[in-house]
Write an enzyme that holds these catalytic residues in place. Structure first.
Site, PDB file in Angstrom:
ATOM      1  N   PRO A  34      -5.465  70.807  20.342  1.00 37.61           N
ATOM      2  CA  PRO A  34      -4.976  72.085  20.832  1.00 37.61           C
ATOM      3  C   PRO A  34      -4.185  72.006  22.137  1.00 37.61           C
ATOM      4  O   PRO A  34      -4.538  71.243  23.042  1.00 37.61           O
ATOM      5  CB  PRO A  34      -6.249  72.916  21.037  1.00 37.61           C
ATOM      6  CG  PRO A  34      -7.356  71.936  21.072  1.00 37.61           C
ATOM      7  CD  PRO A  34      -6.929  70.781  20.218  1.00 37.61           C
ATOM      8  N   ASN A  35      -3.133  72.792  22.163  1.00 36.62           N
ATOM      9  CA  ASN A  35      -2.265  72.982  23.339  1.00 36.62           C
ATOM     10  C   ASN A  35      -1.347  71.796  23.615  1.00 36.62           C
ATOM     11  O   ASN A  35      -0.494  71.879  24.501  1.00 36.62           O
ATOM     12  CB  ASN A  35      -3.083  73.315  24.598  1.00 36.62           C
ATOM     13  CG  ASN A  35      -3.876  74.590  24.427  1.00 36.62           C
ATOM     14  OD1 ASN A  35      -3.299  75.608  24.052  1.00 36.62           O
ATOM     15  ND2 ASN A  35      -5.168  74.551  24.639  1.00 36.62           N
TER      16      ASN A  35
ATOM     17  N   ARG B 211       3.421  73.064  29.784  1.00 36.69           N
ATOM     18  CA  ARG B 211       2.110  73.438  30.328  1.00 36.69           C
ATOM     19  C   ARG B 211       1.731  72.526  31.506  1.00 36.69           C
ATOM     20  O   ARG B 211       1.991  71.321  31.465  1.00 36.69           O
ATOM     21  CB  ARG B 211       1.035  73.356  29.240  1.00 36.69           C
ATOM     22  CG  ARG B 211       0.589  71.930  28.912  1.00 36.69           C
ATOM     23  CD  ARG B 211      -0.452  71.849  27.802  1.00 36.69           C
ATOM     24  NE  ARG B 211      -1.780  72.197  28.227  1.00 36.69           N
ATOM     25  CZ  ARG B 211      -2.876  71.515  27.851  1.00 36.69           C
ATOM     26  NH1 ARG B 211      -2.792  70.455  27.073  1.00 36.69           N
ATOM     27  NH2 ARG B 211      -4.056  71.899  28.263  1.00 36.69           N
TER      28      ARG B 211
ATOM     29  N   TYR C 264       0.066  67.022  33.204  1.00 41.47           N
ATOM     30  CA  TYR C 264       0.466  66.393  31.937  1.00 41.47           C
ATOM     31  C   TYR C 264       1.898  65.861  31.896  1.00 41.47           C
ATOM     32  O   TYR C 264       2.306  65.301  30.877  1.00 41.47           O
ATOM     33  CB  TYR C 264       0.253  67.385  30.779  1.00 41.47           C
ATOM     34  CG  TYR C 264      -1.169  67.891  30.709  1.00 41.47           C
ATOM     35  CD1 TYR C 264      -2.219  67.005  30.540  1.00 41.47           C
ATOM     36  CD2 TYR C 264      -1.456  69.247  30.842  1.00 41.47           C
ATOM     37  CE1 TYR C 264      -3.536  67.453  30.502  1.00 41.47           C
ATOM     38  CE2 TYR C 264      -2.765  69.713  30.799  1.00 41.47           C
ATOM     39  CZ  TYR C 264      -3.797  68.812  30.628  1.00 41.47           C
ATOM     40  OH  TYR C 264      -5.088  69.255  30.591  1.00 41.47           O
TER      41      TYR C 264
ATOM     42  N   ASN D 155      -6.145  62.473  20.728  1.00 41.04           N
ATOM     43  CA  ASN D 155      -6.286  63.318  21.916  1.00 41.04           C
ATOM     44  C   ASN D 155      -6.758  64.675  21.410  1.00 41.04           C
ATOM     45  O   ASN D 155      -5.960  65.461  20.902  1.00 41.04           O
ATOM     46  CB  ASN D 155      -4.958  63.440  22.677  1.00 41.04           C
ATOM     47  CG  ASN D 155      -5.150  64.192  23.991  1.00 41.04           C
ATOM     48  OD1 ASN D 155      -6.189  64.825  24.213  1.00 41.04           O
ATOM     49  ND2 ASN D 155      -4.142  64.137  24.862  1.00 41.04           N
TER      50      ASN D 155
ATOM     51  N   ALA E  76      -9.048  70.038  24.636  1.00 39.72           N
ATOM     52  CA  ALA E  76     -10.299  70.637  25.120  1.00 39.72           C
ATOM     53  C   ALA E  76     -11.445  70.507  24.114  1.00 39.72           C
ATOM     54  O   ALA E  76     -12.618  70.593  24.502  1.00 39.72           O
ATOM     55  CB  ALA E  76     -10.069  72.105  25.467  1.00 39.72           C
TER      56      ALA E  76
ATOM     57  N   GLU F 195     -10.079  57.318  21.747  1.00 39.58           N
ATOM     58  CA  GLU F 195      -9.940  58.612  22.437  1.00 39.58           C
ATOM     59  C   GLU F 195      -8.965  58.441  23.594  1.00 39.58           C
ATOM     60  O   GLU F 195      -9.125  57.513  24.394  1.00 39.58           O
ATOM     61  CB  GLU F 195     -11.325  59.026  22.952  1.00 39.58           C
ATOM     62  CG  GLU F 195     -11.294  60.257  23.840  1.00 39.58           C
ATOM     63  CD  GLU F 195     -12.665  60.555  24.449  1.00 39.58           C
ATOM     64  OE1 GLU F 195     -13.672  59.936  24.056  1.00 39.58           O
ATOM     65  OE2 GLU F 195     -12.688  61.413  25.346  1.00 39.58           O
TER      66      GLU F 195
ATOM     67  N   HIS G 292      -6.623  60.488  26.823  1.00 41.21           N
ATOM     68  CA  HIS G 292      -6.294  61.671  27.618  1.00 41.21           C
ATOM     69  C   HIS G 292      -5.148  61.321  28.546  1.00 41.21           C
ATOM     70  O   HIS G 292      -5.189  60.277  29.218  1.00 41.21           O
ATOM     71  CB  HIS G 292      -7.505  62.138  28.431  1.00 41.21           C
ATOM     72  CG  HIS G 292      -8.664  62.473  27.563  1.00 41.21           C
ATOM     73  ND1 HIS G 292      -8.698  63.597  26.782  1.00 41.21           N
ATOM     74  CD2 HIS G 292      -9.802  61.794  27.294  1.00 41.21           C
ATOM     75  CE1 HIS G 292      -9.817  63.604  26.077  1.00 41.21           C
ATOM     76  NE2 HIS G 292     -10.497  62.516  26.366  1.00 41.21           N
TER      77      HIS G 292
ATOM     78  N   ARG H 209     -10.923  65.456  37.466  1.00 42.11           N
ATOM     79  CA  ARG H 209     -10.609  66.879  37.328  1.00 42.11           C
ATOM     80  C   ARG H 209     -11.935  67.678  37.303  1.00 42.11           C
ATOM     81  O   ARG H 209     -12.946  67.202  37.774  1.00 42.11           O
ATOM     82  CB  ARG H 209      -9.767  67.072  36.071  1.00 42.11           C
ATOM     83  CG  ARG H 209      -8.443  66.286  36.144  1.00 42.11           C
ATOM     84  CD  ARG H 209      -7.552  66.557  34.953  1.00 42.11           C
ATOM     85  NE  ARG H 209      -7.121  67.947  34.927  1.00 42.11           N
ATOM     86  CZ  ARG H 209      -6.632  68.540  33.824  1.00 42.11           C
ATOM     87  NH1 ARG H 209      -6.518  67.861  32.697  1.00 42.11           N
ATOM     88  NH2 ARG H 209      -6.258  69.810  33.864  1.00 42.11           N
TER      89      ARG H 209
HETATM   90  C1  DQA Z   1      -6.460  66.330  27.852  1.00 48.02           C
HETATM   91  C2  DQA Z   1      -7.574  66.648  28.865  1.00 48.02           C
HETATM   92  C3  DQA Z   1      -8.423  67.819  28.376  1.00 48.02           C
HETATM   93  O1  DQA Z   1      -9.449  68.081  29.309  1.00 48.02           O
HETATM   94  C4  DQA Z   1      -7.569  69.041  28.217  1.00 48.02           C
HETATM   95  O2  DQA Z   1      -8.332  70.114  27.706  1.00 48.02           O
HETATM   96  C5  DQA Z   1      -6.348  68.801  27.397  1.00 48.02           C
HETATM   97  C6  DQA Z   1      -5.621  67.549  27.556  1.00 48.02           C
HETATM   98  C7  DQA Z   1      -5.506  65.220  28.396  1.00 48.02           C
HETATM   99  O3  DQA Z   1      -4.739  64.702  27.583  1.00 48.02           O
HETATM  100  O4  DQA Z   1      -5.504  64.916  29.597  1.00 48.02           O
HETATM  101  O5  DQA Z   1      -5.908  69.674  26.650  1.00 48.02           O
HETATM  102  O6  DQA Z   1      -7.047  65.845  26.666  1.00 48.02           O
END
Ligand code: DQA
Length: 146
Positions: A9-10, A17, A22, A74, A77, A98, A100, A107
């Site tokens: 998501p996102n 964003r 990011y 990835n 959240a 995994e 990020h 954070r």
């Molecule tokens: C993320 C870190 C997560 O905490 C966050 O909710 C994201 C992006 C990252 O790529 O740094 O959406 O996975």
């Protein structure tokens, strides 16, 4: 060697964003860079993104049924909330790395816990978009070792 790169998501909003966390690259730019890398390194790569938990779970199951060699995930959240995605990873026999983009450990506290980490083959966090290529390298090395 067949690998799936899965973004949650996102992450379709990359480039728009929270650029301080990011960066300024878009998902399309990232995916095209990864596809180029796959071509150079001679492996098959598919890239997918969804904002929906169930769709991500369906794709994980599909990757398991297709016996892929690895997944770069990835989960956004969902990393910090989704037992269902954690169970989907545990339910398939494919190594999942995994990743990020940001360093989740410097954070907010709620980002420090990952439901994915105990069932993932490993975790790479905090190197910007390089985390995806680092994860692909890890899968290539793992595959070479057999
Ligand atoms: C993320 C870190 C997560 O905490 C966050 O909710 C994201 C992006 C990252 O790529 O740094 O959406 O996975």
């Amino acid at each position: 060697m067949r690998i799936l790169c899965l973004n949650g998501p996102n992450l379709n909003r990359l480039g728009k964003r929270e650029k301080e966390a990011y960066g300024t690259f878009t998902l399309a730019e990232l995916e095209s860079e990864l596809m180029q890398f796959a071509e150079q390194q001679n492996f098959e790569l598919a890239c997918r993104q969804s904002n929906h938990e169930g769709e991500l779970i369906d794709w994980l199951h599909e990757a398991g049924d297709d016996k892929l060699d690895g997944i770069v995930l990835n989960a956004g959240a969902y990393t910090h909330t989704s037992i269902a995605i954690r169970d989907a990873i545990a339910a398939i026999n494919v190594p999942v790395i995994e990743v990020h983009i940001s360093n989740v450990y410097n954070r907010e506290e709620f980002r420090h816990h990952s439901y994915m980490a105990p069932v993932a083959a490993g975790q790479i966090t905090g190197f910007g978009k390089d985390v995806y290529k680092l994860a692909l390298h890890a899968l290539l090395m793992r595959n070479q070792r057999g």
